[in-house]
Design a protein around this motif. Sequence first.
Motif, PDB file in Angstrom:
ATOM      1  N   ALA A 658       0.701  -1.112  -0.097  1.00 15.74           N
ATOM      2  CA  ALA A 658       0.108  -0.119  -0.100  1.00 15.74           C
ATOM      3  C   ALA A 658       0.740   1.199  -0.175  1.00 15.74           C
ATOM      4  CB  ALA A 658      -1.002  -0.092   1.194  1.00 15.74           C
ATOM      5  N   LYS A 659       1.940   1.324   0.852  1.00 13.29           N
ATOM      6  CA  LYS A 659       2.837   2.324   0.784  1.00 13.29           C
ATOM      7  C   LYS A 659       3.513   2.482  -0.459  1.00 13.29           C
ATOM      8  CE  LYS A 659       3.736   2.219   5.979  1.00 13.29           C
ATOM      9  NZ  LYS A 659       4.719   1.906   6.766  1.00 13.29           N
ATOM     10  N   ALA A 660       3.853   1.244  -1.260  1.00 13.73           N
ATOM     11  CA  ALA A 660       4.488   1.442  -2.483  1.00 13.73           C
ATOM     12  C   ALA A 660       3.289   2.419  -3.633  1.00 13.73           C
ATOM     13  CB  ALA A 660       4.804   0.050  -3.106  1.00 13.73           C
ATOM     14  N   LEU A 661       2.190   1.801  -3.309  1.00 13.22           N
ATOM     15  CA  LEU A 661       1.303   2.530  -4.500  1.00 13.22           C
ATOM     16  C   LEU A 661       1.076   3.883  -4.058  1.00 13.22           C
ATOM     17  CD1 LEU A 661      -1.399  -0.491  -4.633  1.00 13.22           C
ATOM     18  CD2 LEU A 661       0.437   0.357  -6.298  1.00 13.22           C
ATOM     19  N   LYS A 662       0.969   4.120  -2.742  1.00 13.50           N
ATOM     20  CA  LYS A 662       0.987   5.695  -2.512  1.00 13.50           C
ATOM     21  C   LYS A 662       2.146   6.417  -3.019  1.00 13.50           C
ATOM     22  CE  LYS A 662       0.350   8.791   1.626  1.00 13.50           C
ATOM     23  NZ  LYS A 662       0.076   8.871   2.735  1.00 13.50           N
ATOM     24  N   THR A 663       3.473   5.919  -2.888  1.00 15.96           N
ATOM     25  CA  THR A 663       4.455   6.757  -3.316  1.00 15.96           C
ATOM     26  C   THR A 663       4.308   6.789  -4.954  1.00 15.96           C
ATOM     27  OG1 THR A 663       5.915   5.814  -1.730  1.00 15.96           O
ATOM     28  CG2 THR A 663       6.901   6.653  -3.726  1.00 15.96           C
ATOM     29  N   LEU A 664       3.892   5.563  -5.607  1.00 18.80           N
ATOM     30  CA  LEU A 664       3.628   5.688  -7.027  1.00 18.80           C
ATOM     31  C   LEU A 664       2.741   6.646  -7.405  1.00 18.80           C
ATOM     32  CD1 LEU A 664       4.590   4.109  -9.717  1.00 18.80           C
ATOM     33  CD2 LEU A 664       2.563   2.519  -9.165  1.00 18.80           C
ATOM     34  N   SER A 665       1.581   6.668  -6.773  1.00 17.24           N
ATOM     35  CA  SER A 665       0.572   7.726  -7.189  1.00 17.24           C
ATOM     36  C   SER A 665       1.085   9.185  -7.229  1.00 17.24           C
ATOM     37  CB  SER A 665      -0.658   7.483  -6.380  1.00 17.24           C
ATOM     38  OG  SER A 665      -0.469   7.625  -5.119  1.00 17.24           O
ATOM     39  N   SER A 666       1.925   9.302  -6.393  1.00 18.55           N
ATOM     40  CA  SER A 666       2.358  10.813  -5.935  1.00 18.55           C
ATOM     41  C   SER A 666       3.543  11.216  -6.983  1.00 18.55           C
ATOM     42  CB  SER A 666       2.932  11.035  -4.459  1.00 18.55           C
ATOM     43  OG  SER A 666       4.135  10.048  -4.440  1.00 18.55           O
ATOM     44  N   LEU A 667       3.985  10.336  -7.910  1.00 14.16           N
ATOM     45  CA  LEU A 667       5.176  10.777  -8.528  1.00 14.16           C
ATOM     46  C   LEU A 667       4.791  11.566  -9.916  1.00 14.16           C
ATOM     47  CD1 LEU A 667       7.027   7.063  -8.900  1.00 14.16           C
ATOM     48  CD2 LEU A 667       7.597   9.321  -7.397  1.00 14.16           C
ATOM     49  N   THR A 668       5.635  12.531 -10.264  1.00 11.89           N
ATOM     50  CA  THR A 668       5.344  12.925 -11.655  1.00 11.89           C
ATOM     51  C   THR A 668       5.759  12.101 -12.666  1.00 11.89           C
ATOM     52  OG1 THR A 668       7.495  14.036 -11.355  1.00 11.89           O
ATOM     53  CG2 THR A 668       5.635  15.323 -10.284  1.00 11.89           C
ATOM     54  N   TRP A 669       5.196  12.343 -13.842  1.00 12.57           N
ATOM     55  CA  TRP A 669       5.743  11.582 -14.950  1.00 12.57           C
ATOM     56  C   TRP A 669       7.345  11.484 -15.087  1.00 12.57           C
ATOM     57  CZ3 TRP A 669       8.582  12.956 -19.260  1.00 12.57           C
ATOM     58  CH2 TRP A 669       8.796  14.312 -19.514  1.00 12.57           C
ATOM     59  N   TRP A 670       7.889  12.724 -14.719  1.00  9.73           N
ATOM     60  CA  TRP A 670       9.352  12.834 -14.971  1.00  9.73           C
ATOM     61  C   TRP A 670      10.008  11.978 -13.859  1.00  9.73           C
ATOM     62  CZ3 TRP A 670      12.884  13.836 -18.474  1.00  9.73           C
ATOM     63  CH2 TRP A 670      14.229  14.064 -17.904  1.00  9.73           C
ATOM     64  N   LYS A 671       9.443  12.140 -12.761  1.00 14.88           N
ATOM     65  CA  LYS A 671      10.061  11.284 -11.562  1.00 14.88           C
ATOM     66  C   LYS A 671      10.024   9.901 -11.688  1.00 14.88           C
ATOM     67  CE  LYS A 671      12.044  10.792  -7.481  1.00 14.88           C
ATOM     68  NZ  LYS A 671      13.735  11.022  -7.423  1.00 14.88           N
ATOM     69  N   GLY A 672       8.868   9.497 -12.329  1.00 12.93           N
ATOM     70  CA  GLY A 672       8.667   7.917 -12.626  1.00 12.93           C
ATOM     71  C   GLY A 672       9.694   7.356 -13.684  1.00 12.93           C
ATOM     72  N   LEU A 673       9.944   8.286 -14.770  1.00 15.40           N
ATOM     73  CA  LEU A 673      10.655   7.865 -15.976  1.00 15.40           C
ATOM     74  C   LEU A 673      11.911   7.830 -15.202  1.00 15.40           C
ATOM     75  CD1 LEU A 673      11.181   7.612 -18.736  1.00 15.40           C
ATOM     76  CD2 LEU A 673      11.604   9.997 -19.108  1.00 15.40           C
ATOM     77  N   THR A 674      12.396   8.968 -14.302  1.00 10.28           N
ATOM     78  CA  THR A 674      14.054   8.836 -13.813  1.00 10.28           C
ATOM     79  C   THR A 674      14.020   7.508 -12.926  1.00 10.28           C
ATOM     80  OG1 THR A 674      13.700  11.237 -13.487  1.00 10.28           O
ATOM     81  CG2 THR A 674      15.363  10.103 -12.212  1.00 10.28           C
ATOM     82  N   LEU A 675      13.113   7.211 -12.179  1.00 10.63           N
ATOM     83  CA  LEU A 675      13.163   6.013 -11.353  1.00 10.63           C
ATOM     84  C   LEU A 675      13.335   4.711 -12.325  1.00 10.63           C
ATOM     85  CD1 LEU A 675      10.612   6.501  -8.403  1.00 10.63           C
ATOM     86  CD2 LEU A 675      13.183   6.731  -8.290  1.00 10.63           C
ATOM     87  N   LEU A 676      12.706   4.801 -13.400  1.00 11.05           N
ATOM     88  CA  LEU A 676      12.768   3.584 -14.376  1.00 11.05           C
ATOM     89  C   LEU A 676      14.221   3.382 -14.769  1.00 11.05           C
ATOM     90  CD1 LEU A 676       9.514   3.878 -16.323  1.00 11.05           C
ATOM     91  CD2 LEU A 676      10.070   1.766 -14.781  1.00 11.05           C
ATOM     92  N   VAL A 677      14.753   4.357 -15.093  1.00 11.41           N
ATOM     93  CA  VAL A 677      16.082   4.316 -15.873  1.00 11.41           C
ATOM     94  C   VAL A 677      17.235   4.218 -14.758  1.00 11.41           C
ATOM     95  CG1 VAL A 677      15.300   5.195 -17.911  1.00 11.41           C
ATOM     96  CG2 VAL A 677      16.525   6.947 -16.187  1.00 11.41           C
ATOM     97  N   SER A 678      16.931   4.352 -13.466  1.00 11.03           N
ATOM     98  CA  SER A 678      17.961   4.465 -12.175  1.00 11.03           C
ATOM     99  C   SER A 678      18.539   3.110 -12.167  1.00 11.03           C
ATOM    100  CB  SER A 678      17.470   5.204 -11.176  1.00 11.03           C
ATOM    101  OG  SER A 678      17.306   6.575 -11.517  1.00 11.03           O
ATOM    102  N   PRO A 679      19.662   2.899 -11.648  1.00 14.67           N
ATOM    103  CA  PRO A 679      20.120   1.435 -11.247  1.00 14.67           C
ATOM    104  C   PRO A 679      19.403   0.940  -9.894  1.00 14.67           C
ATOM    105  CG  PRO A 679      21.785   2.988 -11.446  1.00 14.67           C
ATOM    106  CD  PRO A 679      20.582   3.724 -11.463  1.00 14.67           C
ATOM    107  N   LYS A 680      19.105  -0.336  -9.956  1.00 11.99           N
ATOM    108  CA  LYS A 680      17.993  -0.799  -8.840  1.00 11.99           C
ATOM    109  C   LYS A 680      18.713  -1.437  -7.904  1.00 11.99           C
ATOM    110  CE  LYS A 680      14.635   0.754 -11.608  1.00 11.99           C
ATOM    111  NZ  LYS A 680      15.524   1.248 -12.531  1.00 11.99           N
ATOM    112  N   LYS A 681      18.422  -1.637  -6.690  1.00 11.90           N
ATOM    113  CA  LYS A 681      18.754  -2.413  -5.785  1.00 11.90           C
ATOM    114  C   LYS A 681      17.644  -2.664  -4.799  1.00 11.90           C
ATOM    115  CE  LYS A 681      21.297  -0.879  -2.355  1.00 11.90           C
ATOM    116  NZ  LYS A 681      22.265  -0.182  -1.549  1.00 11.90           N
ATOM    117  N   TYR A 682      17.204  -3.984  -4.847  1.00 10.91           N
ATOM    118  CA  TYR A 682      15.881  -4.481  -3.960  1.00 10.91           C
ATOM    119  C   TYR A 682      16.290  -5.168  -2.725  1.00 10.91           C
ATOM    120  CZ  TYR A 682      14.352  -3.845  -8.939  1.00 10.91           C
ATOM    121  OH  TYR A 682      14.160  -3.566 -10.217  1.00 10.91           O
ATOM    122  N   ASP A 683      15.381  -4.800  -1.768  1.00  9.41           N
ATOM    123  CA  ASP A 683      15.574  -5.572  -0.609  1.00  9.41           C
ATOM    124  C   ASP A 683      14.559  -6.667  -0.645  1.00  9.41           C
ATOM    125  OD1 ASP A 683      12.854  -4.822   0.105  1.00  9.41           O
ATOM    126  OD2 ASP A 683      13.294  -3.252   1.605  1.00  9.41           O
ATOM    127  N   GLY A 684      14.760  -7.559   0.512  1.00 12.88           N
ATOM    128  CA  GLY A 684      13.941  -8.727   0.492  1.00 12.88           C
ATOM    129  C   GLY A 684      12.384  -8.745   0.665  1.00 12.88           C
TER     130      GLY A 684
END
Length: 719
Positions: A658-684
């Motif tokens: 739910a928190k991830a979806l809330k963050t997603l809904s608050s993103l501008t299109w530019w911020k979303g695009l920036t995140l998509l092309v940024s290096p990823k490091k995932y936790d468990g």
Amino acid sequence: MQNSSGSDVELNQVSREACIDAIIARLGKTLVMALPLGLGKPIELVNAIYDRACQDPSISLTILTALSLERPRETHPIRGRLLNPVFDRLYANYTEASYATAVREERLPANICVREFYFKPGSRLKNTAAQQNYTSSNYTHAARDVVAQGCNLVMQLVARDPADSQRLSMSCNPDTSAEVVQRLTDLGRDFVSVAVVHPDLPYMYGDAEVRGSQYDFVLDTNVQHHGLFTMPKLPPVSASDYAIGLHASCLVVDGGTLQLGIGAMSDAIVHGLQLRHNRNSDYRALLSRFNIDKHWSNLIGQYGGLGEFVEGLYGATEMFVEGFWHLFGSGILKREVYDFWALQILINDGVCQPQSIDTKTISAMADLGVRELRGKDFDVLQYHGYFNEQCHYCEGYIIAADGESASANMANPESQRFIAEKCLGDSLRNGKVLHGGFFLGSEAFYRGLRDLSAADRGKLAMCGVEKINQLDFNPRLYQAQRRRARFINTGLNVSLQGAVASDTLASGQVVSGVGGQYNFVAMAHQLTEGRSILMIRSTRMQGGKVVSNIVENYGSCTIPRHLRDIVITEYGIADLRSKSDAEVIQALINITDSRFQRALLRSAKASGKLAADYQLSTAFSDNTPERISRDVAWARSRDMLPSYPFGCDFSSDELRAAKALKTLSSLTWWKGLTLLVSPKKYDGSAAKILSCLGLTTVTGVKDRLLRRLVLAVIAYKSD
């Protein structure tokens, strides 16, 4: 609650279909069915009758009710991925009323009509049939209006006394059914009453109790398919709602009376009251952080309080919301009231101590005007322990255990001596800390009520709304019980004149219904120390824009301006009672979001309602969501305002999703695009979050993109 036939038939072992056959044989094919508001609807039998009417168009079925409880649904394609599986889990054994589904989908058969006097907020907007068949009625008039619309079938979900199978309780809904039956009986109308026993309903005592013989038919519930409806604990308490609740909490008086509605703002008030009682220094620090003690100190000093609850509160509320359960458990809901007016006045005045009955109370009652006791007065006083169990009443005399008697005249000196020596009890008993008309809550709430001892459950008294929502039924008693009353409800918006819209839009579209709000506001004005508090969020989103809920004028009104009292937004308290129009306008603009203050000032000045040279105080010029968010964040960092003060139905993984979806809904299109092309490091947690959202394995471009965005947000939050 005897019906018109006096029948004493129980059909526990007979099928629903046989019961329906018997009802039709008795009433014919024109059925006008009254169902309680909310939880008390016997859905299994209701659906069977509805299905029969669908199969037989010669049956005319009218359903008269309110607040039909529907399984929540999320239609948004992304949020639905999280929420709908949660709803599937929470409502696995709840069956929705078929008529409610048909109303929602606008496909009721021509021979079936549904008329409600209260909707689940927002659920019937633009629903043509529901809007046209809505009945606008004060809750206290609901029984009258149901009878006026031709009711001939009354049905109720009930609980069975574990100690006596013949005793039933209307449990969650003694609010209107008993009054409907009494009105039908008084009119001499033929009708059928049906009780359906549900084993999970708590057995509530007092006015809720009835005999099984008072119903024409008594059936049992198939609980595997017809579990009780529960209120989901999913949305967190927002920053603005916490701010509103904090302001309201300091207007509640120790030793006073409380009424609350349902929702996040109510939860915020309850949490604030618990902080005030259990962590008083933190509570006071919180008020200082929000400048509440600075701006509203005079109002709090005159009508509220900041201290712990020594005497405690008494609840007089149409809805026994779960918040009262938490106040009961916290030792805050503990002020006991008694059902004889003079006794209650003596307790209020400190003349009578419940734990030890003094002989001076006898003459004190006489001084209040109590003279010849009637039999029912004696019974009430004996029920509460004022008279001992060894004496009894007969034809104007009180008779002691030894057979000696005296006139039941509290002003007679000989009777006073006799009562003091032979009839007085040791201490009071059977006091009530809450009177409520109906309840609705979580499974834990229902279970908690079931698990209470009979003595403690007896303190939580359910009764009809004709007693709760007004003073008319017993003015002297209710005025004494409801001292220092704070009736706290919510509104949609407030005009600069102080009129509040709570149930209907300017277009006439009904959002919910007036319920008991008007009654409680009017009652606050009738009670010497009563106050009505209406909580209104300062802004709302409309058409993608932020608009103010404090408006110049509005085309709908639930509470007229002449009943204006206290209004609270997240920015403060406006005390409107006994104020001039100009003072009302100034007080409301002080608690308006700063983005809209100038426009409202210009409007008020242009209409001649505010002096041309009036200037807004700088103390109220920083009414911004950012300030509220900062203050709430400060409190959360000190463990004072948790997102979920009373638990959450999300699992820990669902909460992270739910928190991830809330963050997603608050993103501008530019911020979303920036995140998509940024290096990823995932936790468990990434795999678990994807599983909660049904994104572990995806096909299609949209789902793949959503999966990548969610993973990007998870990585972003992890950093």
